[in-house]
Scaffold this active site. Structure first.
Site, PDB file in Angstrom:
ATOM      1  CG  ASP A   1      -0.190  -0.084   2.538  1.00 56.17           C
ATOM      2  OD1 ASP A   1       1.062  -0.094   2.510  1.00 56.17           O
ATOM      3  OD2 ASP A   1      -0.847  -0.134   3.586  1.00 56.17           O
TER       4      ASP A   1
ATOM      5  NE  ARG B   1      11.701  25.599  -1.352  1.00 55.63           N
ATOM      6  CZ  ARG B   1      11.577  25.081  -2.565  1.00 55.63           C
ATOM      7  NH1 ARG B   1      11.759  25.840  -3.627  1.00 55.63           N
ATOM      8  NH2 ARG B   1      11.281  23.811  -2.736  1.00 55.63           N
TER       9      ARG B   1
ATOM     10  CE  LYS C   1      13.413  34.032  -6.278  1.00 55.36           C
ATOM     11  NZ  LYS C   1      13.830  32.682  -5.851  1.00 55.36           N
TER      12      LYS C   1
HETATM   13  C1  R5P Z   1      14.133  30.660  -2.742  1.00 56.97           C
HETATM   14  O1  R5P Z   1      14.198  31.800  -2.294  1.00 56.97           O
HETATM   15  C2  R5P Z   1      15.322  29.768  -2.859  1.00 56.97           C
HETATM   16  O2  R5P Z   1      16.453  30.367  -2.320  1.00 56.97           O
HETATM   17  C3  R5P Z   1      15.581  29.364  -4.292  1.00 56.97           C
HETATM   18  O3  R5P Z   1      15.910  30.530  -5.023  1.00 56.97           O
HETATM   19  C4  R5P Z   1      14.360  28.743  -4.881  1.00 56.97           C
HETATM   20  O4  R5P Z   1      13.905  27.706  -4.049  1.00 56.97           O
HETATM   21  C5  R5P Z   1      14.653  28.172  -6.245  1.00 56.97           C
HETATM   22  O5  R5P Z   1      13.462  27.664  -6.754  1.00 56.97           O
HETATM   23  P1  R5P Z   1      13.290  27.427  -8.305  1.00 56.97           P
HETATM   24  O6  R5P Z   1      14.436  26.591  -8.764  1.00 56.97           O
HETATM   25  O7  R5P Z   1      11.974  26.702  -8.410  1.00 56.97           O
HETATM   26  O8  R5P Z   1      13.240  28.764  -8.961  1.00 56.97           O
END
Ligand code: R5P
Length: 287
Positions: A34, A91, A184
């Site tokens: 399972d 995260r 970003k």
């Molecule tokens: C987020 O702030 C982390 O430091 C990484 O930048 C993030 O987890 C990267 O995620 P992805 O590869 O999906 O853009």
């Protein structure tokens, strides 16, 4: 000292055992029909100093970790330390929207229930360490991650978001080269946008350093910006290579020449081991 190899971290546990001059303990593990996990530590660990190592990039890895802690504890060792090389769910370290689960707190509480000190590598935010109810220590992989970047001849380091600037600065100081960052914006779990910025990278070999590569969106945007501005080579460097879905293809398509990661998650991109930086902390906690 006995090193117990969790099903998700066999390579790192072996390297760590070599580093510590410790014995490696195999774990029998399987899945019931399972899908439920089964683990057994058959070796008698009574009165031993024990270190168990299990990384957690997926839900089933968490369950294996919790079962493994119980299996180790059942032998009544003299001491036991839990190493979680990649702390998944870190995260989700706050309730970004009302009603959300505070995921990292839930899992930190669960791991703390075994009453063993915890060691992890470059957690997403240092503040997550406060979520454990047991002594918890973090170590940085930057010292080891810098090795392949030095071999590549990287002469510029870029952080693909502001959060990674601390990591980028540490690598740049080891490589003795300049560092910069881009800004970003995360639109969703899979979509990120990166602001345009002039970078002094023409003709350079650039290392882009981040804690996690998951979908590869963050790294790809940075790589494209670097290529557009004349970077000769781009090396994507991360502590934790999650590489969800087609992340590696996305990186290659964006102009990344090589991707390097540590063995906190064991993949073909694991170019260096975190064992040398984890070992001293484990020794301290086990003693
Ligand atoms: C987020 O702030 C982390 O430091 C990484 O930048 C993030 O987890 C990267 O995620 P992805 O590869 O999906 O853009």
């Amino acid at each position: 000292m006995k090193l117990v190899a969790g099903p998700a971290s066999p390579g790192l546990t072996e390297t760590l055992a070599d580093e510590l001059g410790a014995d490696l303990v195999e774990v029998a593990h399987e899945r019931f029909p399972d899908g439920e996990a089964y683990v057994r530590v058959a070796e008698d660990l009574s009165g031993e100093e024990v270190v168990l190592v299990q990384t957690t990039p997926a839900d089933e890895r968490w369950v294996e970790l919790l079962l493994l802690q119980d299996a180790v504890a059942s032998w009544d060792p003299a001491s036991a330390v839990t190493v979680v090389p990649y702390l998944g769910y870190a995260r989700q370290d706050k309730r970004f929207e009302p009603g959300e689960a505070l995921s990292v707190a839930v899992l930190a509480r669960a791991v703390s229930a075994a009453d063993m000190p915890v060691v992890t590598v470059d957690p997403h935010e240092p503040s997550v360490m406060e979520r454990f109810d047991v002594p918890a220590e973090q170590v940085s992989a930057m010292e080891v991650l810098a090795d392949p970047l030095a071999e590549e001849g990287c002469d510029f380091v870029l952080a693909p978001d502001e959060g990674a600037m601390g990591l980028a600065d540490r690598v740049a100081s080891i490589l003795d080269c300049p560092a910069d960052f881009v800004i970003k914006h995360r639109e969703s779990g899979t979509e990120v946008t990166t602001e345009q910025k002039t970078l002094d990278v023409d003709g350079r070999t650039v290392a882009v350093v981040d804690d996690i590569i998951s979908t590869g969106g963050t790294m790809s945007n940075a790589a494209r910006a670097l290529r557009d501005q004349g970077a000769e080579r781009v090396v994507a460097a991360t502590v934790h290579g999650v590489f969800a879905g087609k992340a590696l293809k996305k990186l290659a398509d964006a102009g990344v020449d090589r991707t390097v990661a540590t063995d906190t998650i064991e993949t073909p991109q694991s170019a260096v081991s975190v064992a040398p930086v984890v070992a001293p902390v484990v020794e301290k906690l086990a003693g």
